[in-house]
Design a protein around this motif. Sequence first.
Motif, PDB file in Angstrom:
ATOM      1  N   ARG A  99      15.865   2.389   7.362  1.00 55.82           N
ATOM      2  CA  ARG A  99      14.969   2.363   8.366  1.00 55.82           C
ATOM      3  C   ARG A  99      13.858   3.534   7.862  1.00 55.82           C
ATOM      4  O   ARG A  99      12.614   3.213   7.803  1.00 55.82           O
ATOM      5  CB  ARG A  99      15.334   2.574   9.741  1.00 55.82           C
ATOM      6  CG  ARG A  99      15.878   1.639  10.529  1.00 55.82           C
ATOM      7  CD  ARG A  99      16.470   1.865  11.880  1.00 55.82           C
ATOM      8  NE  ARG A  99      15.388   2.402  12.848  1.00 55.82           N
ATOM      9  CZ  ARG A  99      15.657   3.186  13.922  1.00 55.82           C
ATOM     10  NH1 ARG A  99      17.015   3.251  14.327  1.00 55.82           N
ATOM     11  NH2 ARG A  99      14.810   3.620  14.447  1.00 55.82           N
ATOM     12  N   LYS A 153       7.681   3.085   3.006  1.00 54.93           N
ATOM     13  CA  LYS A 153       6.969   2.043   2.389  1.00 54.93           C
ATOM     14  C   LYS A 153       5.794   1.950   2.883  1.00 54.93           C
ATOM     15  O   LYS A 153       4.753   1.586   2.297  1.00 54.93           O
ATOM     16  CB  LYS A 153       8.093   1.048   1.850  1.00 54.93           C
ATOM     17  CG  LYS A 153       8.957   1.604   0.820  1.00 54.93           C
ATOM     18  CD  LYS A 153      10.179   0.526   0.411  1.00 54.93           C
ATOM     19  CE  LYS A 153      11.037   1.165  -0.535  1.00 54.93           C
ATOM     20  NZ  LYS A 153      12.099   0.252  -0.759  1.00 54.93           N
ATOM     21  N   GLN A 154       5.952   1.365   4.368  1.00 61.13           N
ATOM     22  CA  GLN A 154       4.864   1.087   4.814  1.00 61.13           C
ATOM     23  C   GLN A 154       3.828   2.181   5.028  1.00 61.13           C
ATOM     24  O   GLN A 154       2.504   1.993   4.886  1.00 61.13           O
ATOM     25  CB  GLN A 154       5.150   0.571   6.419  1.00 61.13           C
ATOM     26  CG  GLN A 154       6.011  -0.636   6.527  1.00 61.13           C
ATOM     27  CD  GLN A 154       6.580  -0.931   8.014  1.00 61.13           C
ATOM     28  OE1 GLN A 154       6.426   0.130   8.872  1.00 61.13           O
ATOM     29  NE2 GLN A 154       7.506  -1.727   8.370  1.00 61.13           N
ATOM     30  N   TYR A 155       4.279   3.406   5.275  1.00 61.59           N
ATOM     31  CA  TYR A 155       3.126   4.452   5.508  1.00 61.59           C
ATOM     32  C   TYR A 155       2.699   4.708   3.979  1.00 61.59           C
ATOM     33  O   TYR A 155       1.309   5.043   3.978  1.00 61.59           O
ATOM     34  CB  TYR A 155       4.109   5.705   5.958  1.00 61.59           C
ATOM     35  CG  TYR A 155       2.951   6.775   5.982  1.00 61.59           C
ATOM     36  CD1 TYR A 155       2.263   6.986   7.186  1.00 61.59           C
ATOM     37  CD2 TYR A 155       2.997   7.941   5.039  1.00 61.59           C
ATOM     38  CE1 TYR A 155       1.518   7.969   7.480  1.00 61.59           C
ATOM     39  CE2 TYR A 155       2.238   9.055   5.391  1.00 61.59           C
ATOM     40  CZ  TYR A 155       1.438   9.061   6.431  1.00 61.59           C
ATOM     41  OH  TYR A 155       0.650  10.208   6.636  1.00 61.59           O
ATOM     42  N   LYS A 195       7.475   5.740  15.027  1.00 59.09           N
ATOM     43  CA  LYS A 195       8.133   4.639  14.348  1.00 59.09           C
ATOM     44  C   LYS A 195       9.632   4.635  15.317  1.00 59.09           C
ATOM     45  O   LYS A 195      10.179   3.703  15.848  1.00 59.09           O
ATOM     46  CB  LYS A 195       8.179   4.347  13.228  1.00 59.09           C
ATOM     47  CG  LYS A 195       6.782   3.889  12.540  1.00 59.09           C
ATOM     48  CD  LYS A 195       6.357   2.493  12.996  1.00 59.09           C
ATOM     49  CE  LYS A 195       5.420   1.817  12.430  1.00 59.09           C
ATOM     50  NZ  LYS A 195       4.855   0.723  12.891  1.00 59.09           N
ATOM     51  N   ARG A 197      -0.891  10.137  -1.682  1.00 56.37           N
ATOM     52  CA  ARG A 197       0.140   9.032  -2.257  1.00 56.37           C
ATOM     53  C   ARG A 197       1.032  10.111  -3.349  1.00 56.37           C
ATOM     54  O   ARG A 197       2.359   9.746  -3.360  1.00 56.37           O
ATOM     55  CB  ARG A 197      -0.638   7.832  -2.826  1.00 56.37           C
ATOM     56  CG  ARG A 197       0.479   6.761  -3.211  1.00 56.37           C
ATOM     57  CD  ARG A 197      -0.479   5.775  -3.991  1.00 56.37           C
ATOM     58  NE  ARG A 197       0.596   4.669  -4.158  1.00 56.37           N
ATOM     59  CZ  ARG A 197       0.874   3.621  -3.560  1.00 56.37           C
ATOM     60  NH1 ARG A 197       0.659   3.538  -2.272  1.00 56.37           N
ATOM     61  NH2 ARG A 197       1.932   2.801  -4.140  1.00 56.37           N
ATOM     62  N   SER A 227       1.937   2.634   1.608  1.00 58.41           N
ATOM     63  CA  SER A 227       1.277   1.887   1.051  1.00 58.41           C
ATOM     64  C   SER A 227      -0.244   1.778   1.520  1.00 58.41           C
ATOM     65  O   SER A 227      -1.272   1.246   0.895  1.00 58.41           O
ATOM     66  CB  SER A 227       1.891   0.407   1.294  1.00 58.41           C
ATOM     67  OG  SER A 227       1.746   0.375   3.006  1.00 58.41           O
ATOM     68  N   THR A 228      -0.441   2.681   2.485  1.00 58.17           N
ATOM     69  CA  THR A 228      -1.802   2.780   2.949  1.00 58.17           C
ATOM     70  C   THR A 228      -2.358   3.942   2.521  1.00 58.17           C
ATOM     71  O   THR A 228      -3.600   4.304   2.823  1.00 58.17           O
ATOM     72  CB  THR A 228      -1.658   3.056   4.679  1.00 58.17           C
ATOM     73  OG1 THR A 228      -1.074   4.115   5.100  1.00 58.17           O
ATOM     74  CG2 THR A 228      -1.148   1.903   5.417  1.00 58.17           C
ATOM     75  N   THR A 256      12.078   1.959   4.853  1.00 56.22           N
ATOM     76  CA  THR A 256      11.008   0.980   5.345  1.00 56.22           C
ATOM     77  C   THR A 256       9.838   1.476   5.739  1.00 56.22           C
ATOM     78  O   THR A 256       8.797   1.105   5.325  1.00 56.22           O
ATOM     79  CB  THR A 256      11.733   0.025   6.335  1.00 56.22           C
ATOM     80  OG1 THR A 256      13.058  -0.679   5.602  1.00 56.22           O
ATOM     81  CG2 THR A 256      10.823  -1.256   6.587  1.00 56.22           C
ATOM     82  N   TYR A 257       9.913   2.479   6.588  1.00 53.19           N
ATOM     83  CA  TYR A 257       8.803   3.222   7.484  1.00 53.19           C
ATOM     84  C   TYR A 257       8.133   4.074   6.297  1.00 53.19           C
ATOM     85  O   TYR A 257       6.842   3.984   6.284  1.00 53.19           O
ATOM     86  CB  TYR A 257       9.404   4.227   8.313  1.00 53.19           C
ATOM     87  CG  TYR A 257       9.793   3.522   9.534  1.00 53.19           C
ATOM     88  CD1 TYR A 257       9.248   2.007   9.939  1.00 53.19           C
ATOM     89  CD2 TYR A 257      10.877   3.715  10.333  1.00 53.19           C
ATOM     90  CE1 TYR A 257       9.904   1.475  11.101  1.00 53.19           C
ATOM     91  CE2 TYR A 257      11.483   3.054  11.451  1.00 53.19           C
ATOM     92  CZ  TYR A 257      10.875   1.838  11.999  1.00 53.19           C
ATOM     93  OH  TYR A 257      11.376   1.064  12.927  1.00 53.19           O
ATOM     94  N   TYR A 300       4.406   9.850  11.533  1.00 60.52           N
ATOM     95  CA  TYR A 300       4.365   8.588  11.773  1.00 60.52           C
ATOM     96  C   TYR A 300       5.850   8.285  11.875  1.00 60.52           C
ATOM     97  O   TYR A 300       6.110   7.376  12.812  1.00 60.52           O
ATOM     98  CB  TYR A 300       3.717   8.201  10.122  1.00 60.52           C
ATOM     99  CG  TYR A 300       3.973   6.713   9.970  1.00 60.52           C
ATOM    100  CD1 TYR A 300       3.027   5.923  10.557  1.00 60.52           C
ATOM    101  CD2 TYR A 300       5.028   6.314   9.342  1.00 60.52           C
ATOM    102  CE1 TYR A 300       3.401   4.463  10.299  1.00 60.52           C
ATOM    103  CE2 TYR A 300       5.184   4.999   9.085  1.00 60.52           C
ATOM    104  CZ  TYR A 300       4.347   3.943   9.907  1.00 60.52           C
ATOM    105  OH  TYR A 300       4.504   2.631   9.404  1.00 60.52           O
TER     106      TYR A 300
END
Length: 175
Positions: A111, A117-119, A171, A128, A121-122, A114-115, A167
């Motif tokens: 989890r 990678k989502q974060y 989540k 970064r 990516s923005t 996953t979170y 973040y």
Amino acid sequence: MNDALYKLEKSDSDIDELLRIHKNLVYHMLSVTGQLQNQDAESAAWEALWDSLNTFDVFSKNAFSSYACRCIYNAIQQVIREQGKIPIEIMLEDEFVQYDETIAEEASVNRVETYFKQYVSTKRGTIRDVLLTWYSSSFEMSQKALSARCRCSISYVSRVQQGFRAYLSGKLKEG
């Protein structure tokens, strides 16, 4: 507030005075983490306070005490990891949440990844770079090492980490 904190070139007497003024931050964080009796943690906490006095970004919008507490907390947690002790509590957004040992570690790691990678990516640029470098060390790299590797200030690294932690906390609370 003591004006010595805002001097770019602090003398030894300025540092000693600031250490005396802010000593309660050390004991507060030792108390919060349950490490009041751990001499190694206390030593690391004092060193973190000294480092935070010397690395605080006076142009930051964050208060010194917030920055120092984060540095002290990270130093204490590093000592706990090195001693092989499992922390009883983990900090998310200045709240302490009891760690539920019944949660499967593998599922929670997936989890977080996953979170993450989502974060990430923005994000672009130095933010970064800091996040990816931190991730590549399994979130174990110190702020000082991250700042040296990514060529930015320690306070900048701290802000980037806090952004991700906020973040992640949101989540995880969503479920």
